[in-house]
Design a protein around this motif. Structure first.
Motif, PDB file in Angstrom:
ATOM      1  N   GLY A  48       0.804  -1.216   0.000  1.00 53.68           N
ATOM      2  CA  GLY A  48       0.000   0.000   0.000  1.00 53.68           C
ATOM      3  C   GLY A  48       0.844   1.275   0.000  1.00 53.68           C
ATOM      4  N   ASP A 213       0.010  14.604  -1.256  1.00 54.70           N
ATOM      5  CA  ASP A 213       0.289  13.893  -0.008  1.00 54.70           C
ATOM      6  C   ASP A 213       0.884  12.500  -0.249  1.00 54.70           C
ATOM      7  OD1 ASP A 213      -1.929  12.622  -0.992  1.00 54.70           O
ATOM      8  OD2 ASP A 213      -3.163  12.851   0.795  1.00 54.70           O
ATOM      9  N   ASN A 216       6.971  11.379   0.050  1.00 55.64           N
ATOM     10  CA  ASN A 216       7.551  10.967   1.322  1.00 55.64           C
ATOM     11  C   ASN A 216       8.544  12.020   1.804  1.00 55.64           C
ATOM     12  OD1 ASN A 216       6.084   8.584   1.586  1.00 55.64           O
ATOM     13  ND2 ASN A 216       7.408   7.599   0.072  1.00 55.64           N
ATOM     14  N   TYR A 255       9.156  17.373   5.331  1.00 50.10           N
ATOM     15  CA  TYR A 255       8.023  17.762   6.191  1.00 50.10           C
ATOM     16  C   TYR A 255       8.463  18.784   7.237  1.00 50.10           C
ATOM     17  CZ  TYR A 255       5.895  13.306   4.512  1.00 50.10           C
ATOM     18  OH  TYR A 255       5.402  12.265   3.758  1.00 50.10           O
TER      19      TYR A 255
HETATM   20  C1  LIG Z   1       2.141  12.174   3.429  1.00 51.87           C
HETATM   21  S1  LIG Z   1       2.181  10.456   3.422  1.00 51.87           S
HETATM   22  C2  LIG Z   1       3.295  10.077   2.138  1.00 51.87           C
HETATM   23  C3  LIG Z   1       2.776   9.020   1.189  1.00 51.87           C
HETATM   24  C4  LIG Z   1       2.682   7.637   1.705  1.00 51.87           C
HETATM   25  N1  LIG Z   1       3.895   6.897   1.401  1.00 51.87           N
HETATM   26  C5  LIG Z   1       1.490   6.898   1.083  1.00 51.87           C
HETATM   27  O1  LIG Z   1       1.693   5.838   0.535  1.00 51.87           O
HETATM   28  O2  LIG Z   1       0.385   7.365   1.186  1.00 51.87           O
HETATM   29  C6  LIG Z   1       3.069  10.205   4.907  1.00 51.87           C
HETATM   30  C7  LIG Z   1       3.305   8.762   5.265  1.00 51.87           C
HETATM   31  O3  LIG Z   1       4.247   8.198   4.379  1.00 51.87           O
HETATM   32  C8  LIG Z   1       5.163   7.372   5.058  1.00 51.87           C
HETATM   33  N2  LIG Z   1       6.502   7.995   4.932  1.00 51.87           N
HETATM   34  C9  LIG Z   1       6.792   9.240   4.519  1.00 51.87           C
HETATM   35  N3  LIG Z   1       8.104   9.442   4.451  1.00 51.87           N
HETATM   36  C10 LIG Z   1       8.685   8.295   4.831  1.00 51.87           C
HETATM   37  C11 LIG Z   1      10.033   7.863   4.978  1.00 51.87           C
HETATM   38  N4  LIG Z   1      11.061   8.661   4.724  1.00 51.87           N
HETATM   39  N5  LIG Z   1      10.250   6.592   5.393  1.00 51.87           N
HETATM   40  C12 LIG Z   1       9.223   5.765   5.673  1.00 51.87           C
HETATM   41  N6  LIG Z   1       7.925   6.113   5.571  1.00 51.87           N
HETATM   42  C13 LIG Z   1       7.655   7.356   5.142  1.00 51.87           C
HETATM   43  C14 LIG Z   1       4.680   7.283   6.500  1.00 51.87           C
HETATM   44  O4  LIG Z   1       3.850   6.172   6.597  1.00 51.87           O
HETATM   45  C15 LIG Z   1       3.878   8.555   6.654  1.00 51.87           C
HETATM   46  O5  LIG Z   1       2.869   8.452   7.616  1.00 51.87           O
END
Ligand SMILES: C[S@@+](CC[C@H](N)C(=O)[O-])C[C@H]1O[C@@H](n2cnc3c(N)ncnc32)[C@H](O)[C@@H]1O
Length: 389
Positions: A48, A213, A216, A255
């Motif tokens: 996902g 959104d 990452n 972020y």
């Molecule tokens: C704004 S969303 C980014 C998109 C997300 N990857 C998705 O599939 O919907 C933020 C979430 O992405 C994941 N995430 C973002 N940056 C990450 C990173 N550097 N390493 C691991 N997980 C990350 C975390 O689960 C976080 O809560």
């Protein structure tokens, strides 16, 4: 469940996910959100997780994605809609955090089959690993950050309260199980909001920015001199590259200057190399002889001033504001000793997490706690060398 049945169930889930994903793409296209495809490809993995990758070399400052205002789900929009549709009264709005208002709004929208945002809501993640969701007592006993459990409890309490007060009364739930199922859905939307909200000046909460959104996070070692993500009048919500990205590389945004504690709380992950990492603790929990009841923090620049003052060998320096003066007058051997005590505590956490049962029960969460503890050890290690003569 036997093998073929499990496979059939997994295939069906994948088909649903694929269909939702295609609907989301069609929805974006119908709203003229297409220019991003020139620079970016959007990858989706079986678990996902989604990421953007660079299709071509991307230079710093390039506009990667522009999302028009009418696609944003903002705190102000949510508050107005909830009030108009009598979910809350106008005078209650200021008392409810904006993030909660958006979560309530998403929860109500998700029950409408014809909602404009349905294609977006359908591709929000189904599960999260935010710290307040952790229920396993053993796992929670390895969270060493001071005061964090109070934040976790406050979030849980506030979610129950808001759900019961404003949402549950409008639903027909004839059993505790149904109440729980609805509450879980609400919590899922709250998780989506806290982990995806973008800053929007003038809004009570910020905005959810569909597609934006999916970026990452990566930590940048010094604060960015320019806002690369934000509202640009005449364009919409714009995501710009904060550095160059080579073809095929994952394209990140930042972020902000988040410590691993903040990342664990609000995003459900930590970073191995995090320049903004810090840790908090009560020193009397480590060394009863140090009489300091205040919270002490440690980051890559060293300990907070309160402990330097508490350990000053010379009383005349206790009032000093300047870190260098304080450090010279401080019992550095004691600071070093505190580093060793912190190191030993985190070492024990890492060793205890190396537990097969726990790993089988909660694999993602164990990995998160492990990497959190390891990164705390990195901060302690930097400090250790700083206070070594
Ligand atoms: C704004 S969303 C980014 C998109 C997300 N990857 C998705 O599939 O919907 C933020 C979430 O992405 C994941 N995430 C973002 N940056 C990450 C990173 N550097 N390493 C691991 N997980 C990350 C975390 O689960 C976080 O809560």
């Amino acid at each position: 469940m036997c093998g073929p049945r499990r496979r059939r169930k997994r295939n069906a889930a994948m088909e649903t996910a694929n269909a939702r994903w295609s609907r989301f793409h069609r929805w974006l296209e119908s709203q003229q959100v297409t220019s991003w495809k020139k620079h970016l490809s959007l990858e989706r993995y079986e678990n996902g997780y989604r990421t953007f990758h660079a299709k071509e070399f991307i230079a710093k400052g390039t506009a990667l994605l522009e999302i028009p205002g009418h696609l944003l789900i903002t705190g102000n929009k949510a508050a107005k809609w909830l009030e108009k549709n009598e979910w809350i009264r106008a005078e209650e709005i200021a008392r409810i955090p904006g993030i909660m208002l958006i979560s309530m709004y998403l929860f109500v929208l998700s029950k409408q089959t014809d909602s404009f945002w349905k294609p977006y809501l359908d591709v929000l993640p189904a599960s999260y690993d935010l710290l307040f969701l952790f229920r396993d007592e053993l796992l929670l006993s390895y969270v060493t950050e001071a005061d964090i459990m109070q934040k976790v409890q406050a979030t849980r309490h506030s979610l129950r309260d808001i759900f019961q007060r404003y949402l549950a009364r409008r639903w027909n739930y004839d059993s505790r199980a149904k109440w729980n199922a609805l509450f879980k859905e609400f919590v899922r939307y709250y998780c989506a909001v806290v982990s995806r909200i973008c800053f929007l000046p003038g809004d009570i909460a910020g905005a959810l920015v569909p597609l934006g959104d999916m970026f990452n996070h990566e930590a940048v070692s010094s604060p960015l001199e320019h806002r690369y993500v934000g509202w640009e009048s005449g364009k919409g919500y714009v995501f710009r590259a904060h550095r160059n990205f080579h073809v095929g590389a994952e394209v990140f945004v930042s972020y902000g200057a988040c410590s691993n504690t903040e990342l664990a709380l609000w995003y459900g992950f930590t970073l191995k190399e995090n320049p903004w990492d810090s840790l908090s603790f009560y020193v009397h929990e480590l060394d009863k002889d140090i009489l300091l009841s205040e919270l002490v923090t440690l980051d890559r620049q060293g300990f907070s001033l309160n402990i330097l003052r508490a350990l000053c060998k010379d009383d005349s320096c206790k009032e000093a504001q300047d870190v260098d003066t304080l450090i010279c007058a401080t019992d550095r051997a004691k600071l070093y000793e505190i580093c060793l005590l912190l190191e030993s505590r985190e070492n024990k956490v890492v060793a205890a997490l190396d537990n097969r049962n726990l790993m089988e029960r909660e694999p993602t969460r164990v990995v998160l706690l492990q990497s959190w503890a390891l990164s705390r050890m990195q901060v302690v290690n930097i400090a250790k060398h700083m206070y070594l003569w």
